[in-house]
Design a protein around this motif. Structure first.
Motif, mmCIF file in Angstrom:
data_model
loop_
_atom_site.group_PDB
_atom_site.id
_atom_site.type_symbol
_atom_site.label_atom_id
_atom_site.label_comp_id
_atom_site.label_asym_id
_atom_site.label_seq_id
_atom_site.Cartn_x
_atom_site.Cartn_y
_atom_site.Cartn_z
ATOM 1 N N ARG A 43 57.046 -22.910 22.933
ATOM 2 C CA ARG A 43 56.680 -22.246 22.041
ATOM 3 C C ARG A 43 55.311 -22.271 21.522
ATOM 4 O O ARG A 43 54.670 -21.451 20.780
ATOM 5 N N ILE A 44 54.534 -23.679 22.010
ATOM 6 C CA ILE A 44 53.551 -23.687 21.339
ATOM 7 C C ILE A 44 52.274 -22.530 21.949
ATOM 8 O O ILE A 44 52.320 -22.196 23.151
ATOM 9 N N GLY A 45 51.799 -21.889 20.877
ATOM 10 C CA GLY A 45 50.602 -20.802 21.277
ATOM 11 C C GLY A 45 51.137 -19.663 21.491
ATOM 12 O O GLY A 45 50.556 -18.665 21.803
ATOM 13 N N GLN A 46 52.473 -19.436 21.217
ATOM 14 C CA GLN A 46 53.358 -18.356 21.701
ATOM 15 C C GLN A 46 53.428 -17.410 20.336
ATOM 16 O O GLN A 46 53.533 -18.166 19.411
ATOM 17 N N GLU A 47 53.759 -16.218 20.606
ATOM 18 C CA GLU A 47 54.518 -15.194 19.318
ATOM 19 C C GLU A 47 55.560 -14.529 19.964
ATOM 20 O O GLU A 47 55.429 -13.503 20.513
ATOM 21 N N PRO A 48 56.679 -15.458 19.826
ATOM 22 C CA PRO A 48 57.754 -14.767 20.414
ATOM 23 C C PRO A 48 58.294 -13.440 19.861
ATOM 24 O O PRO A 48 58.239 -13.518 18.721
ATOM 25 N N ARG A 49 58.800 -12.558 20.717
ATOM 26 C CA ARG A 49 59.197 -11.471 20.410
ATOM 27 C C ARG A 49 60.732 -11.213 20.236
ATOM 28 O O ARG A 49 61.239 -11.567 21.219
ATOM 29 N N THR A 50 61.315 -11.176 19.269
ATOM 30 C CA THR A 50 62.906 -11.156 19.530
ATOM 31 C C THR A 50 63.233 -9.863 19.945
ATOM 32 O O THR A 50 62.989 -8.701 19.558
ATOM 33 N N VAL A 51 64.165 -10.153 20.943
ATOM 34 C CA VAL A 51 64.752 -8.924 21.661
ATOM 35 C C VAL A 51 66.308 -8.796 21.541
ATOM 36 O O VAL A 51 66.966 -7.446 21.624
ATOM 37 N N ALA A 52 66.774 -9.755 21.196
ATOM 38 C CA ALA A 52 68.557 -9.588 20.774
ATOM 39 C C ALA A 52 68.749 -10.612 19.825
ATOM 40 O O ALA A 52 68.209 -11.876 19.704
ATOM 41 N N ARG A 53 69.616 -10.536 18.997
ATOM 42 C CA ARG A 53 70.162 -11.393 17.771
ATOM 43 C C ARG A 53 71.572 -11.336 17.921
ATOM 44 O O ARG A 53 72.404 -10.586 17.603
ATOM 45 N N PHE A 54 72.153 -12.866 17.813
ATOM 46 C CA PHE A 54 73.533 -13.021 17.518
ATOM 47 C C PHE A 54 73.858 -13.262 16.133
ATOM 48 O O PHE A 54 73.155 -13.488 15.221
ATOM 49 N N ASP A 55 75.129 -12.995 15.764
ATOM 50 C CA ASP A 55 75.341 -12.907 14.220
ATOM 51 C C ASP A 55 75.924 -14.705 13.932
ATOM 52 O O ASP A 55 77.266 -14.802 14.511
ATOM 53 N N VAL A 56 75.177 -15.470 13.508
ATOM 54 C CA VAL A 56 75.447 -16.674 13.400
ATOM 55 C C VAL A 56 76.859 -16.899 12.455
ATOM 56 O O VAL A 56 77.425 -17.919 12.508
ATOM 57 N N ASP A 57 76.733 -15.967 11.459
ATOM 58 C CA ASP A 57 77.830 -16.204 10.780
ATOM 59 C C ASP A 57 79.342 -16.182 11.027
ATOM 60 O O ASP A 57 80.199 -16.774 10.700
ATOM 61 N N GLN A 58 79.308 -15.332 12.397
ATOM 62 C CA GLN A 58 80.593 -15.608 13.136
ATOM 63 C C GLN A 58 80.723 -16.726 13.940
ATOM 64 O O GLN A 58 81.966 -16.986 14.538
ATOM 65 N N LEU A 59 79.796 -17.417 14.354
ATOM 66 C CA LEU A 59 79.742 -18.438 15.110
ATOM 67 C C LEU A 59 79.460 -19.840 15.030
ATOM 68 O O LEU A 59 79.774 -20.996 15.694
ATOM 69 N N VAL A 60 79.062 -20.007 13.820
ATOM 70 C CA VAL A 60 78.529 -21.375 13.386
ATOM 71 C C VAL A 60 79.609 -21.804 12.114
ATOM 72 O O VAL A 60 79.830 -21.059 11.379
ATOM 73 N N ASP A 61 80.121 -23.169 12.306
ATOM 74 C CA ASP A 61 80.961 -23.709 11.028
ATOM 75 C C ASP A 61 79.836 -24.426 10.343
ATOM 76 O O ASP A 61 79.290 -25.554 10.568
ATOM 77 N N TYR A 62 79.636 -23.932 9.230
ATOM 78 C CA TYR A 62 78.143 -24.378 8.225
ATOM 79 C C TYR A 62 78.847 -25.572 7.545
ATOM 80 O O TYR A 62 78.010 -26.581 7.433
ATOM 81 N N ARG A 63 80.222 -26.012 7.579
ATOM 82 C CA ARG A 63 80.452 -27.224 6.891
ATOM 83 C C ARG A 63 80.513 -28.452 7.928
ATOM 84 O O ARG A 63 80.184 -29.508 7.375
#
Length: 304
Positions: A43-63
């Motif tokens: 990622r150093i020196g890059q400007e990543p362009r988001t092309v797809a995004r996952f819904d973390v609210d459905q996938l991550v256990d915040y606790r």
């Protein structure tokens, strides 16, 4: 299974035909922080362009993995939300590829794998490569090994098999590779071998090896220069600490003899310990681990 398409959204398309998708997820074993350091170097020196995004609210256990909120005097001033995204990146020659990174899903693994398969089909990905780093009973004074695996034997040609078979804890990234293979996609992965006494420290040497293998497999020119100075510094500090302790020197000597015996065909590779359990502090020379764990802030990027 609920519709996998409900787990993600396509943000933009890419301009490259048949891209490679590199996958690096947080949450599974990452010995020496090799995967994290490798992604940071990409990622150093890059400007990543988001092309797809996952819904973390459905996938991550915040606790179980609580995201950080910043408190300022008398109010909540900021929130660092977890992100699980596919971004478009470019190698040093300008060749575009895709990178999926973020937290490993805690739930809905099968649905997540099905969603990734849909993303792979949408972008017409020609090859998926996942990254990991595992602790093994190997010395830092010998060449860093890598275990390669893939959905077809042709994908791992030229790579030495370190293990015949083993039962290991499951991960979303491993299941993803398995399901992609069942669906007829080319998918593979590299697990770099990190000395188990350095597993809890940053080991940029392993990150360099990981990126070198990924670059060859993907036909990409991935940047390893950001890791070069960090690797040199780590080598000096490890050598200094080993020289200062007879106990640590004895442990390293024993691992060297074991490694050399296996490499020459006189030993059993099972001694390397694929399971990844860390031996006792006495056996490993705990001062090495403590010394290295404190030398770099885990949030710092690799030295450029």
């Amino acid at each position: 299974m609920l519709d996998p398409a409900g787990l993600y959204e396509i943000i933009a398309d890419v301009d490259v035909d048949d891209p490679v998708l590199i996958v690096a997820l947080d949450g599974f074993v990452d010995a020496g922080s090799a995967t994290r350091l490798g992604v940071a170097a990409l990622r150093i020196g890059q400007e990543p362009r988001t092309v797809a995004r996952f819904d973390v609210d459905q996938l991550v256990d915040y606790r179980s993995r609580r995201p950080a909120l910043r408190f300022d005097t008398d109010h909540w001033a900021g929130y660092t939300a977890p992100e699980l995204e596919v971004v478009a990146m470019a190698d040093t020659a300008g060749n575009e590829y895709l990178l999926l990174s973020g937290p490993e899903p805690d739930t809905q693994w099968e649905r997540f794998c099905a969603a990734v398969e849909q993303v792979v089909r949408h972008f017409d990905v020609r090859l998926v490569i996942n990254l990991s780093a595992i602790p093994l009973a190997v010395p830092h004074t010998r060449p860093i090994g890598v275990t390669a695996h893939g959905t077809r034997p042709e994908l791992t040609e030229g790579h030495e098999a370190w293990f015949s078979s083993a039962e290991v804890p499951g991960s979303a990234i491993a299941l993803m590779e398995y399901r992609l293979g069942e669906a007829g996609h080319d998918a593979m992965g590299f697990a770099v071998h990190v000395p188990h006494y350095l597993a809890r420290a940053e080991y940029p040497q392993a990150a360099r090896v990981l990126l070198d293998h990924v670059g060859l497999a993907a036909e990409l020119y991935l940047p390893t220069e950001p890791l070069a100075e960090a690797s040199r510094q780590a080598e000096e500090e490890i050598a200094e600490q080993v020289a200062a302790s007879d106990e640590v020197r004895q442990v390293v000597d024993a691992l060297e003899r074991q490694y050399d015996a296996v490499s020459s065909g006189r030993g059993d590779r099972s001694v390397f310990g694929l399971g990844g359990e860390l031996p006792s502090a006495e056996e490993l020379g705990a001062e090495v681990e403590q010394f290295l764990a404190e030398r770099i802030d885990p949030e710092d990027p690799p030295t450029t």
